[in-house]
Design an enzyme around this catalytic site. Structure first.
Site, PDB file in Angstrom:
ATOM      1  N   PRO A   2       1.475   1.687  -5.816  1.00  0.00           N
ATOM      2  CA  PRO A   2       1.792   3.057  -5.421  1.00  0.00           C
ATOM      3  C   PRO A   2       2.906   3.651  -6.304  1.00  0.00           C
ATOM      4  O   PRO A   2       3.721   2.909  -6.851  1.00  0.00           O
ATOM      5  CB  PRO A   2       2.283   2.918  -3.986  1.00  0.00           C
ATOM      6  N   GLU A   3       2.873   4.981  -6.438  1.00  0.00           N
ATOM      7  CA  GLU A   3       3.859   5.682  -7.252  1.00  0.00           C
ATOM      8  C   GLU A   3       4.786   6.487  -6.330  1.00  0.00           C
ATOM      9  O   GLU A   3       4.724   6.340  -5.108  1.00  0.00           O
ATOM     10  CB  GLU A   3       3.138   6.589  -8.256  1.00  0.00           C
TER      11      GLU A   3
END
Ligand SMILES: [Zn+2]
Length: 293
Positions: A2-3
């Site tokens: 995830p970012e």
């Protein structure tokens, strides 16, 4: 993955459930999560800590305790956090840790690939730890075109690779770099140090816009990411360019192409994001864009 948008979504969802709560009991079932330390030792250290704040820096989730210590969580590729009433989260073969909170709820950490990390830091350690690894926060006022330009100055790497480097700007990964470069009309293979003032301004705005769009959609659920209540994010339904090989560009209609940049699969519009490094030609004029629709 995830970012920043996914980590921020998790933070926003967990914050009301964990701030003010005490870690009553902690079970860590995966030694990779806390190495080089022993899971039992780390768990014992965490028990009794009361949460003062839940913060985020880049892709790091920061659990700040009243004692001043900090639990720094990085989800890496497939980590995520769930929250629910004790015993109600259901069986999960990928659950690596459970924190029992003093209100009778559980915060569980799951990670399929097991690259995620939990670091327990002493109060004086956090700032230096993060400063060595991260550039500016893109959603804060201190992130400006001028400062981005300073970070990119003289760099010969492709802009895509430069933006994946967390020291350039914190929190971007493969998805939101592609989305930001498309919004800015900049080719992913452009030499990072050659962006002009106008392009830097567009890119700064594009990074912010792409990240905010991701947060508004509660993050992107391509594989393992989900929100703490188990719901998927919806950002993947709204990507402008990422993963859209052969589909028409939403701005000009040209089929989106895939290439490799910074060692990663990379999507771009060959018309809106022309590779020409010459300053004025880095983005098609209004008329040329219209004519290519
Ligand atoms: Zn286009």
């Amino acid at each position: 993955m995830p970012e920043l948008p996914e980590v921020e979504t998790i933070r926003l969802a967990l914050e009301p459930h964990v701030v003010g709560r005490t870690f009553e009991r902690v079970e860590i079932d995966d030694r990779r999560l806390v190495r080089p330390f022993e899971p039992l030792v780390v768990a014992a250290e965490l028990e009794g800590e009361r949460v003062a704040a839940l913060e985020r820096r880049g892709k790091y989730l920061i659990v700040r305790f009243e004692s001043g210590r900090v639990l720094l969580i990085h989800l890496r590729m497939t980590g995520s956090l769930r929250h629910g009433p004790a015993g109600k989260l259901g069986d999960d073969p990928y659950r690596r840790a459970v924190v029992k909170l003093d209100d009778g709820s559980d915060m569980a950490y799951r990670d399929v690939r097991r690259f995620g990390t939990w670091h327990l830091l002493e109060p004086h350690e956090l700032e230096d730890y993060l400063a060595r690894r991260l550039g500016r926060e893109p959603l804060e006022r201190t992130f400006t075109a001028k400062r981005l330009g300073e970070r990119l100055s003289g760099r010969r790497a492709p802009i895509k690779a430069a933006l994946l480097d967390q020291r350039t700007v914190a929190g971007l990964g493969n998805i939101y770099v592609d989305e930001a470069l498309w919004r800015a009309g900049i080719h992913p293979l452009r030499e990072a140090g050659t962006l002009d003032v106008d392009e830097l301004a567009r890119l700064t705005r594009a990074i912010r816009d792409a990240l905010r769009a991701g947060i508004r959609s509660q993050g992107a659920s391509l594989r393992d990411y989900a929100q703490p209540d188990g719901r998927r994010g919806r950002a993947q339904e709204r990507f402008r360019v990422y993963g859209r090989t052969g589909e028409p560009c939403l701005r000009c209609g040209t089929p989106i192409e895939k290439t490799r940049a910074g060692g990663r699969g990379t999507w771009y519009c060959p018309s809106c994001q022309s590779q020409a490094a010459s300053r004025s030609a880095s983005r098609p004029s209004r008329s040329s864009r219209q004519s290519s629709v």
